[in-house]
Design a protein around this motif. Structure first.
Motif, PDB file in Angstrom:
ATOM      1  N   LEU A   1      48.825  31.285  45.247  1.00 26.93           N
ATOM      2  CA  LEU A   1      47.918  30.213  44.834  1.00 26.93           C
ATOM      3  C   LEU A   1      48.364  28.865  45.422  1.00 26.93           C
ATOM      4  N   ALA A   2      49.660  28.613  45.400  1.00 27.25           N
ATOM      5  CA  ALA A   2      50.186  27.359  45.965  1.00 27.25           C
ATOM      6  C   ALA A   2      49.945  27.307  47.470  1.00 27.25           C
ATOM      7  N   LEU A   3      50.165  28.420  48.154  1.00 25.52           N
ATOM      8  CA  LEU A   3      49.934  28.456  49.599  1.00 25.52           C
ATOM      9  C   LEU A   3      48.460  28.245  49.924  1.00 25.52           C
TER      10      LEU A   3
ATOM     11  N   TRP B   1      48.022  40.824  42.943  1.00 27.95           N
ATOM     12  CA  TRP B   1      48.299  39.732  41.995  1.00 27.95           C
ATOM     13  C   TRP B   1      47.090  39.253  41.206  1.00 27.95           C
ATOM     14  N   VAL B   2      45.878  39.737  41.526  1.00 29.90           N
ATOM     15  CA  VAL B   2      44.704  39.265  40.790  1.00 29.90           C
ATOM     16  C   VAL B   2      43.938  40.395  40.096  1.00 29.90           C
ATOM     17  N   LYS B   3      44.163  41.630  40.512  1.00 30.62           N
ATOM     18  CA  LYS B   3      43.446  42.756  39.925  1.00 30.62           C
ATOM     19  C   LYS B   3      43.785  42.866  38.432  1.00 30.62           C
ATOM     20  N   GLY B   4      42.736  42.861  37.629  1.00 29.01           N
ATOM     21  CA  GLY B   4      42.930  42.945  36.187  1.00 29.01           C
ATOM     22  C   GLY B   4      43.206  41.604  35.526  1.00 29.01           C
TER      23      GLY B   4
ATOM     24  N   GLN C   1      41.653  35.415  39.385  1.00 29.44           N
ATOM     25  CA  GLN C   1      40.550  35.435  40.349  1.00 29.44           C
ATOM     26  C   GLN C   1      39.769  34.130  40.269  1.00 29.44           C
ATOM     27  N   ALA C   2      39.536  33.663  39.055  1.00 29.29           N
ATOM     28  CA  ALA C   2      38.804  32.407  38.859  1.00 29.29           C
ATOM     29  C   ALA C   2      39.570  31.228  39.467  1.00 29.29           C
ATOM     30  N   ALA C   3      40.887  31.232  39.310  1.00 31.15           N
ATOM     31  CA  ALA C   3      41.700  30.139  39.864  1.00 31.15           C
ATOM     32  C   ALA C   3      41.577  30.100  41.385  1.00 31.15           C
ATOM     33  N   PHE C   4      41.623  31.271  42.020  1.00 26.61           N
ATOM     34  CA  PHE C   4      41.456  31.318  43.472  1.00 26.61           C
ATOM     35  C   PHE C   4      40.037  30.876  43.854  1.00 26.61           C
TER      36      PHE C   4
END
Length: 141
Positions: free
Chosen positions: A19-21, A56-59, A64-67
């Motif tokens: 997320l930071a990258l 890192w986002v599955k489930g 997912q919303a943050a990305f």
């Protein structure tokens, strides 16, 4: 036996790093490619893992919303189609202002790929509708 908390910690750390990258490279289209490297990290492989495998986002819908809120490119094909439409809109606008727009975008670089194999249009009715709305003649693709 492996401690289950290690997996969770790795997941949180991986997600946080990704997320930071992404927040650093989101406005750099060259960093969205599969072979992109940023600060020594193969970010292209990272994005592919998130898109293809849900790394890192599955489930985790909140991840997912943050990305998504940061404009993560979930589909490179859809992103390419959007770039194409933006370029076509500029092309049509320039030709219209010059008085040379006749509905045939043959002067647009890459249009032969659209005509030959349907690049960015095939299987995308919304793209076709937007092209028609721009005044591109229906028989052109």
């Amino acid at each position: 036996r492996r401690d289950a908390s290690a997996g969770l910690l790795g997941s949180v750390a991986g997600y946080s790093l990704a997320l930071a990258l992404w927040s650093e490279v989101k406005d750099m289209p060259e960093m969205h490619k599969c072979d992109a490297v940023f600060k020594g990290i193969r970010v292209g492989q990272l994005w592919n893992g998130i898109r293809s495998y849900g790394s890192w986002v599955k489930g985790f819908p909140e991840r997912q919303a943050a990305f998504s809120e940061l404009g993560f490119v979930w589909s490179v094909w859809d992103a390419a189609a959007e770039r194409f439409l933006g370029e076509m809109e500029r092309h049509v606008s320039e030709r219209t202002q010059a008085g040379t727009w006749d509905g045939t975008p043959t002067l647009y670089p890459g249009w032969q790929n659209v005509r030959r194999v349907g690049t960015n249009v095939s299987g995308r009715p919304a793209v076709a509708c937007r092209l028609l709305a721009m005044g591109v003649a229906a028989g052109e693709w």
